[in-house]
Design a protein around this motif. Structure first.
Motif, PDB file in Angstrom:
ATOM      1  N   GLY A 181      45.764  33.929  30.718  1.00 41.28           N
ATOM      2  CA  GLY A 181      46.082  32.536  30.453  1.00 41.28           C
ATOM      3  C   GLY A 181      45.113  31.905  29.481  1.00 41.28           C
ATOM      4  O   GLY A 181      44.094  32.495  29.094  1.00 41.28           O
ATOM      5  N   GLY A 182      45.445  30.689  29.093  1.00 41.95           N
ATOM      6  CA  GLY A 182      44.599  29.921  28.190  1.00 41.95           C
ATOM      7  C   GLY A 182      44.698  28.443  28.517  1.00 41.95           C
ATOM      8  O   GLY A 182      45.654  27.993  29.160  1.00 41.95           O
ATOM      9  N   LEU A 183      43.705  27.697  28.089  1.00 37.89           N
ATOM     10  CA  LEU A 183      43.661  26.261  28.341  1.00 37.89           C
ATOM     11  C   LEU A 183      43.038  25.574  27.144  1.00 37.89           C
ATOM     12  O   LEU A 183      41.993  26.007  26.634  1.00 37.89           O
ATOM     13  CB  LEU A 183      42.837  25.963  29.603  1.00 37.89           C
ATOM     14  N   ALA A 213      41.420  35.975  32.202  1.00 35.61           N
ATOM     15  CA  ALA A 213      42.263  37.110  32.576  1.00 35.61           C
ATOM     16  C   ALA A 213      41.727  37.742  33.847  1.00 35.61           C
ATOM     17  O   ALA A 213      40.563  37.540  34.224  1.00 35.61           O
ATOM     18  CB  ALA A 213      42.288  38.147  31.446  1.00 35.61           C
ATOM     19  N   ARG A 214      42.582  38.507  34.513  1.00 34.42           N
ATOM     20  CA  ARG A 214      42.159  39.306  35.662  1.00 34.42           C
ATOM     21  C   ARG A 214      43.005  40.567  35.722  1.00 34.42           C
ATOM     22  O   ARG A 214      44.020  40.696  35.028  1.00 34.42           O
ATOM     23  CB  ARG A 214      42.288  38.505  36.955  1.00 34.42           C
ATOM     24  N   ALA A 215      42.600  41.493  36.576  1.00 33.80           N
ATOM     25  CA  ALA A 215      43.245  42.806  36.652  1.00 33.80           C
ATOM     26  C   ALA A 215      44.664  42.697  37.183  1.00 33.80           C
ATOM     27  O   ALA A 215      45.020  41.748  37.894  1.00 33.80           O
ATOM     28  CB  ALA A 215      42.420  43.732  37.535  1.00 33.80           C
ATOM     29  N   GLU A 216      45.461  43.697  36.855  1.00 34.61           N
ATOM     30  CA  GLU A 216      46.840  43.742  37.327  1.00 34.61           C
ATOM     31  C   GLU A 216      46.914  44.005  38.821  1.00 34.61           C
ATOM     32  O   GLU A 216      47.738  43.448  39.527  1.00 34.61           O
ATOM     33  CB  GLU A 216      47.598  44.840  36.573  1.00 34.61           C
ATOM     34  N   ALA A 220      43.167  45.804  45.217  1.00 37.66           N
ATOM     35  CA  ALA A 220      41.730  46.027  45.225  1.00 37.66           C
ATOM     36  C   ALA A 220      41.034  44.774  44.700  1.00 37.66           C
ATOM     37  O   ALA A 220      41.665  43.826  44.257  1.00 37.66           O
ATOM     38  CB  ALA A 220      41.390  47.233  44.346  1.00 37.66           C
ATOM     39  N   LEU A 221      39.712  44.774  44.778  1.00 36.59           N
ATOM     40  CA  LEU A 221      38.949  43.664  44.228  1.00 36.59           C
ATOM     41  C   LEU A 221      39.137  43.653  42.710  1.00 36.59           C
ATOM     42  O   LEU A 221      38.752  44.598  42.026  1.00 36.59           O
ATOM     43  CB  LEU A 221      37.470  43.836  44.581  1.00 36.59           C
ATOM     44  N   PRO A 222      39.774  42.621  42.120  1.00 39.95           N
ATOM     45  CA  PRO A 222      40.104  42.668  40.695  1.00 39.95           C
ATOM     46  C   PRO A 222      38.933  42.248  39.819  1.00 39.95           C
ATOM     47  O   PRO A 222      38.061  41.495  40.234  1.00 39.95           O
ATOM     48  CB  PRO A 222      41.242  41.657  40.586  1.00 39.95           C
ATOM     49  N   TRP A 223      38.953  42.753  38.576  1.00 37.55           N
ATOM     50  CA  TRP A 223      38.010  42.236  37.603  1.00 37.55           C
ATOM     51  C   TRP A 223      38.553  40.924  37.048  1.00 37.55           C
ATOM     52  O   TRP A 223      39.762  40.675  37.023  1.00 37.55           O
ATOM     53  CB  TRP A 223      37.741  43.245  36.480  1.00 37.55           C
ATOM     54  N   LEU A 265      32.047  37.413  33.551  1.00 34.82           N
ATOM     55  CA  LEU A 265      32.757  38.647  33.857  1.00 34.82           C
ATOM     56  C   LEU A 265      32.416  39.081  35.269  1.00 34.82           C
ATOM     57  O   LEU A 265      31.245  39.144  35.642  1.00 34.82           O
ATOM     58  CB  LEU A 265      32.363  39.748  32.863  1.00 34.82           C
ATOM     59  N   SER A 266      33.453  39.372  36.051  1.00 30.97           N
ATOM     60  CA  SER A 266      33.277  39.897  37.409  1.00 30.97           C
ATOM     61  C   SER A 266      33.917  41.277  37.476  1.00 30.97           C
ATOM     62  O   SER A 266      35.085  41.443  37.101  1.00 30.97           O
ATOM     63  CB  SER A 266      33.923  38.976  38.444  1.00 30.97           C
TER      64      SER A 266
END
Length: 734
Positions: free
Chosen positions: A166-168, A188-191, A195-198, A234-235
């Motif tokens: 997404g964007g803002l 963004a995040r993982a698909e 599991a714990l997403p990035w 970043l996570s």
């Protein structure tokens, strides 16, 4: 350019908290939890703490963090309304070293003379939590007024359910100073959500404005803003652990007075304008300031669900605040007392922290045992140019550290332990901390301020000791809970206090390596009431009453007035700073939040008092002196209505501040603030959140100082506040 009650004793609360009826022993530990209640997504309260969410941050559309917090009870903006001239005051503690500020766990604080202390872009913040008072062993060496924890935004805060990318974009405008704000974010995040997403977030902001205007229409000279900021976060999941990296950078450049904490600039004379021209004549009164602020955090957390004894956190942080000042070339004066023709000030902090929380039970007693180790380093580098002294060896040919703002470093090593024990409706949390602090000055480059015969000694000094804290709470009923905190803490002298000097000819020329620790006994207690379906189905009320008292001993201050105790022998090399007998501060706070489907309300009230033992000028005086930094009585009321089906909310805010007349006599006490009159300021706000095809659209409209009231807040040091300000923002998320 045109210039134009009786004192409450909190010690009485502790016996009440300990008188627990045996009938409550059968209650389950889970009943003891005191979760914060969020009202209209704006603010949450828990015993001793208040949090501001992103919803209120957006509603206020504030220029600085300090302005965001100024509406909280017991918290006041300290300084001017220039963006670089603001600090905080909490419960009568107004020095930078008395308010601990952390951004994503990184220590922040800028102690440069007459400047602001926090330079963080509000657009990048998702939450601010204020824990008032020295009531946690997790933090040490200062922070008597409390701890302000600032959290930056995450991708998860912006992504919609099920959204991966997404964007803002956001645009905003303020009428008072013509401010323009633009910001953009991608996230963004993982698909795989199983599991714990990035997660990833990148956000940039830009602010530009002209000068602010007072209620009478005159310009608040050199209060313009030109700032740029960026946040990257970043996570990453690593097995059952989580690694988070965040970095925030900000920069601003503008012409500014040396002391940003001041009101009107002295206008150039007709002779100066005739000689230099109007623009150059004005610029000779100020300097070009290039300011950079940054923070980086690496945090690793390992908390496997099957291992309640493990909740490990490792955090590494770095932060810096840098100011480079340059006066115009036409300046011929030295400005030795205000950092010369050029100056550089750099404040850098590094911290390593390792902690673990173990959760277990011993019989009917539940435990949450936490322990931690902390290593911190603070580095301060300063330099200035006295361009008329370039031929003088005693001034190192013009290049030297300011004698009133020395360079140096402070290192600390600490360990802490606390155990929250729950039994039925009762909770007790003792805590202990040991800390060792080493402070070392950097010898001045100028022999004039590096003279052993004058008592100039920049060698290291050590301070160490224990801090203790005890917290208790008792749930008296399903809705009401009592709480109390008592603690003892201390702080070591900061670099300025220990190594600021004067020349050998001055009355108190020496460094102050012999300073004792400044100590505080902090008490806090009260009642929290929290109930859903209070007046009708679906409504909620959360309210707290808090009383506090702080007793400070051996407070550190510059030496002036009566230099030594009458009848004693005056040392030949008198240190510039000394320990005073101490002071007290105390007060009461009430805070309440109510919400139902169509209406919401927030109300707060704060009152404080305090006095020094003796006076700052004469510690041996039999007459006590009012505490300078005590804020005026303040009440803030917010009333609003909402139409959820249409995504619309409207409201009014009123701030009512009483007069502050309990101030020292200016003829007796230097640095005293003048008495201030009371005032009332009103504002309106509206918010629209789109629905359906417009679900990603949001609009905020507000008016500050609706009736264009002219007023001077007490802690703003006779600075007039800005006049009416219409603020509008529009954001679009995709």
């Amino acid at each position: 350019m045109k210039s134009l009650l009786p004192t409450p004793s909190l010690s009485l609360l502790l016996p009440l908290l300990l008188a627990i009826p045996e009938s409550f022993a059968a209650s389950t530990p889970a009943e003891l939890e005191l979760p914060p209640v969020t009202v209209y997504g704006v603010r949450s309260i828990s015993p001793g703490k208040t949090s501001i969410s992103s919803a209120e941050i957006e509603r206020q559309q504030a220029l600085t963090v300090q302005q965001l917090l100024d509406n909280l009870p017991g918290v006041d903006l300290n300084g001017s309304f220039r963006p670089g001239g603001q600090s905080l005051n909490i419960w009568g503690f107004g020095d930078v070293e008395d308010i601990r500020v952390q951004l994503d766990g990184a220590n922040k604080g800028f102690e440069k003379y007459r400047q602001g202390s926090i330079f963080i872009e509000p657009e990048l913040i998702k939450r601010i939590t204020v824990d008032k008072g020295a009531h946690s062993v997790r933090f040490g060496n200062g922070g008597f007024g409390g701890t302000v924890q600032i959290e930056s935004k995450d991708a998860a805060d912006l992504l919609q359910p099920g959204q991966r990318l997404g964007g803002l974009a956001k645009l905003a405008w303020h009428s008072n100073d013509g401010q323009r704000l633009g910001s953009a974010s991608v996230f963004a995040r993982a698909e795989d959500e199983a599991a714990l997403p990035w997660q990833f977030l990148l956000a940039v902001t830009a602010r530009d404005s002209g000068n602010q205007r007072r209620a009478d229409g005159s310009e608040y000279e050199f209060s313009n803003t030109h700032a740029r900021s960026v946040l990257a976060k970043l996570s990453l999941p690593i097995g059952e652990a989580k690694l988070t990296l965040s970095a925030i950078e900000g920069r601003s450049q503008a012409w500014s007075p040396f002391a940003a904490k001041r009101d009107e600039m002295p206008a150039p004379t007709a002779a100066e304008i005739a000689k230099y021209g109007e623009r150059e004549a004005w610029l000779r009164k100020v300097l070009w300031r290039d300011q950079r602020d940054s923070s980086q955090t690496l945090q690793w957390q390992y908390a496997p669900a099957a291992q309640p004894l493990l909740d490990l956190q490792l955090r590494l942080t770095r932060s810096s605040s840098v100011q480079d000042d340059q006066r115009p070339d036409s300046i011929s004066s030295d400005f030795a007392a205000s950092l010369g023709k050029q100056s550089h000030a750099s404040y850098r902090d590094q911290q390593f922290e390792l902690s673990n929380t173990a959760r277990f039970a011993t019989g009917a007693l539940g435990h949450e045992l936490a322990a931690g180790l902390q290593v911190q380093r603070h580095q301060r580098d300063t330099l200035m140019l006295l361009h008329t002294r370039t031929q003088d060896a005693s001034y190192n040919y013009g290049w030297l550290q300011p004698y009133y703002m020395p360079s140096g470093q402070q290192r600390s090593l600490a360990g802490w332990l606390e155990d929250e024990m729950r039994w039925g409706r009762f909770s007790l949390k003792p805590g202990l901390r040991y800390e060792q602090v080493r402070t070392e000055g950097q010898p001045n480059l100028a022999p004039r301020y590096n003279d052993p015969k004058a008592g100039h000694d920049y060698s290291a000094a050590w301070h160490s000791g224990w801090s203790q804290h005890l917290a208790a709470s008792w749930r008296a009923s399903a809705a009401a809970s009592w709480f109390a905190d008592a603690g003892r803490s201390w702080r070591a002298p900061v670099i300025d206090e220990m190594f600021e000097v004067q020349s050998a000819a001055a009355s108190a020329p020496a460094t102050s390596r012999g300073l004792r620790k400044e100590r505080v006994t902090a008490l806090r207690g009260g009642l929290k009431f929290q109930q859903a379906d209070w007046l009708s189905d679906g409504d909620a009320l959360a309210a707290t009453f808090t009383a506090f008292r702080n007793l400070v001993h051996d407070n550190i201050h510059k030496r002036f007035g009566v230099m030594v105790e009458p009848g004693s022998v005056r040392p030949a090399q008198l240190p510039f700073y000394r320990n005073l007998p101490g002071y007290r501060s105390e007060g009461l706070e009430v805070e309440a939040h109510y919400e139902q489907r169509r209406y919401f309300m927030t109300a707060s009230l704060a009152w404080m008092d305090g006095e020094h033992r003796g006076s700052i000028r004469d510690p041996w005086s039999a007459k006590n002196q009012p505490l300078i930094d005590i804020g005026a009585p303040k009440a803030v009321l917010v009333l609003g209505a909402k139409w959820p089906a249409h995504g619309l909310a409207l409201g009014w805010q009123g701030k009512f501040v009483g007069a502050q007349t309990q101030v020292p006599d200016d003829e007796i006490v230097p640095y005293a603030l003048p008495a201030a009159k009371g005032y009332a300021v009103h504002g309106l706000f509206a918010q629209w959140q789109g629905r359906g095809r417009w679900a990603g659209s949001r609009m905020q409209l507000s008016v500050d100082n609706l009736f264009n009231r002219s007023y001077q807040p007490y802690l703003a040091e006779a600075v007039y506040a800005p006049g009416r300000n219409l603020k509008l923002s529009f954001s679009q998320q995709i």
